[in-house]
Design an enzyme around this catalytic site. Structure first.
Site, mmCIF file in Angstrom:
data_model
loop_
_atom_site.group_PDB
_atom_site.id
_atom_site.type_symbol
_atom_site.label_atom_id
_atom_site.label_comp_id
_atom_site.label_asym_id
_atom_site.label_seq_id
_atom_site.Cartn_x
_atom_site.Cartn_y
_atom_site.Cartn_z
ATOM 1 N N CYS A 87 4.645 -3.751 -5.270
ATOM 2 C CA CYS A 87 4.885 -3.118 -3.968
ATOM 3 C C CYS A 87 5.200 -4.177 -2.905
ATOM 4 O O CYS A 87 6.272 -4.742 -2.922
ATOM 5 C CB CYS A 87 3.700 -2.232 -3.580
ATOM 6 S SG CYS A 87 4.074 -1.064 -2.240
ATOM 7 N N HIS A 224 2.711 1.313 -8.331
ATOM 8 C CA HIS A 224 1.426 0.614 -8.444
ATOM 9 C C HIS A 224 0.812 0.814 -9.832
ATOM 10 O O HIS A 224 -0.029 1.705 -10.026
ATOM 11 C CB HIS A 224 0.455 1.129 -7.379
ATOM 12 C CG HIS A 224 0.729 0.619 -6.012
ATOM 13 N ND1 HIS A 224 0.225 -0.571 -5.538
ATOM 14 C CD2 HIS A 224 1.467 1.138 -5.003
ATOM 15 C CE1 HIS A 224 0.629 -0.761 -4.288
ATOM 16 N NE2 HIS A 224 1.384 0.265 -3.946
ATOM 17 N N GLU A 226 -1.420 -0.919 -11.215
ATOM 18 C CA GLU A 226 -2.845 -1.283 -11.196
ATOM 19 C C GLU A 226 -3.744 -0.114 -10.804
ATOM 20 O O GLU A 226 -4.967 -0.172 -10.980
ATOM 21 C CB GLU A 226 -3.064 -2.466 -10.234
ATOM 22 C CG GLU A 226 -3.126 -2.126 -8.749
ATOM 23 C CD GLU A 226 -1.775 -1.889 -8.089
ATOM 24 O OE1 GLU A 226 -1.740 -1.838 -6.846
ATOM 25 O OE2 GLU A 226 -0.768 -1.743 -8.806
#
Length: 414
Positions: A87, A224, A226
């Site tokens: 990002c 994202h 994660e």
């Protein structure tokens, strides 16, 4: 395996990233931008986390990209170590030129403002937060972040950004596609790549969600991974790449951007300018000033908003009173000319904001007779200790006020 979790002021995704790194069996090591850079040399890999570094001042990622710590990140990338930008981290990698990786890391693309488009109609712009699907591109590069996946792998991940639309020249795209560097694409739940909203959530070129460098050890990804267990495949791939110990020297891409000469701004005879400055402290200008001074350029920076209104001049007073172009509580129209220094006007190539303002005036204020409204940012540079004309080439070379793939920049003479 020690993975540096690189954070700048405004980063806010470090916890999720550290948990993902741990799930992949690696050790996350927090690294703040102002720590000793020697700490980075002992790391096996690097992740530049998401968030809003420096509040996205000037534009997302550019201030962090100019931070001295990124020189060390570049040096480590040349050793073949894996570097993942998520990002805001992706925006930083693009602004440093590490992605896609031209000769001398020249700027080659931009992550522009989101544009939600369906069947040719713009439904919205700016920040967007949603769950999306991504898949590997058909000719993807098997690199440091794709080892645990196949063409059948579809990952459901969240996005949360305002500037995530990959934009580049057609010539560069052709080389990227040929090399398989457009690693991930937005798709639907069945893996179909459909180039309109909501499948393509931000209008990115060819549904591109992630791009890597030619060596395959640096990747910029806007979603994202994660924040979901489904994204762990990217981090386990990173682990396996480190374990394999494979490094290679790869020549840069062949694409070479042509230098552009900045034209002089010329106002249309049928239009009127409106220049607006803040009555409160302009943190964007101060941040740009500090970044340039950190690079050894002794400049003073001022920033104004520039509007060019074309149409019935009798309506312009009504437009100014509407509050659509500026807020009189904290902004004021500037009438005096600058006594010294040089100014540059930066405009978005698509100017979605100008289009939106015109639509608002027509729909909610019944303003007619206005043909167009163009928005821009007017940057003014001066210096107390040096000839500003001598400093300008170096200032512009930093790309701190504009990215030529998203903006037009003009020399401005009042």
């Amino acid at each position: 395996m020690k993975i540096a979790i690189v954070q700048f002021p405004g980063s806010n995704c470090e916890r999720e990233t550290m948990l993902a790194v741990k799930r992949a069996g690696m050790q996350p090591i927090e690294f703040l931008w102002n720590e000793a850079r020697d700490k980075l040399t002992d790391m096996d890999g690097y992740i530049i986390v998401g968030g809003f570094s420096y509040e996205d001042r000037s534009r997302a990622g550019i201030i962090a990209a100019l931070d001295p710590v990124m020189q060390e990140i570049k040096a480590q990338s040349e050793k073949g170590k894996p570097i993942l930008g998520i990002c805001n981290g992706a925006q930083i990698l693009v602004e440093t030129g590490l992605v896609p990786g031209l000769e001398n890391n020249k700027l080659a693309m931009v992550l522009a403002e989101n544009k939600r488009v369906a069947h040719g109609k713009i439904l919205g712009t700016g920040y967007y937060n949603a769950w999306v699907h991504i898949r590997l591109a058909k000719q993807y590069q098997r690199n440091a972040f794709t080892r645990a996946m196949s063409l059948q792998t579809i990952i459901r991940v969240p996005i949360a950004h305002g500037e995530g639309r990959f934009v580049m020249s057609t010539a560069l795209w052709q080389e990227i596609e040929m090399q398989g560097l457009n690693v991930f694409q937005y798709c639907n739940a069945q893996g179909e790549v459909i180039d309109h909203f909501p499948v393509n959530p931000n209008g990115s070129w060819q549904n591109t969600a992630a791009i890597s460098n030619k060596a395959g050890n640096v990747m910029a990804i806007m979603p994202h991974p994660e924040r979901t267990l489904e994204g762990d495949l990217i981090f386990t791939s990173m682990r396996d790449y480190i374990a394999a110990g494979q490094t290679q020297t790869t020549p840069p891409l062949y694409y070479y951007p042509r230098p552009t000469k900045l034209p002089a701004y010329q106002k249309s005879p049928q239009s009127e300018e409106c220049i607006v400055e803040l009555m409160i402290t302009d943190n964007q200008a101060l941040t740009v000033q500090k970044a340039l001074r950190q690079l050894g350029l002794p400049v003073n920076v001022k920033r104004r908003v520039h509007w060019e209104i074309q149409g019935d001049k009798a309506k312009i007073a009504q437009i100014k009173k509407s509050g659509v172009l500026y807020n009189e509580r904290k902004e004021a129209e500037l009438h005096a000319k600058e006594a010294d220094g040089l100014s540059y006007l930066v405009r978005s190539k698509e100017d979605l904001l100008g289009q939106q303002k015109l639509q608002t005036l027509q729909d909610h204020f019944a303003v007619e007779g206005i043909n167009s409204i163009q928005h821009g940012v007017l940057w003014h540079f001066s210096s107390e200790t040096a000839n500003i004309a001598d400093l300008i080439p170096n200032i512009l070379q930093t790309n701190i006020i504009h990215n030529s793939y998203a903006h037009d920049c003009y020399q401005y003479i009042a």
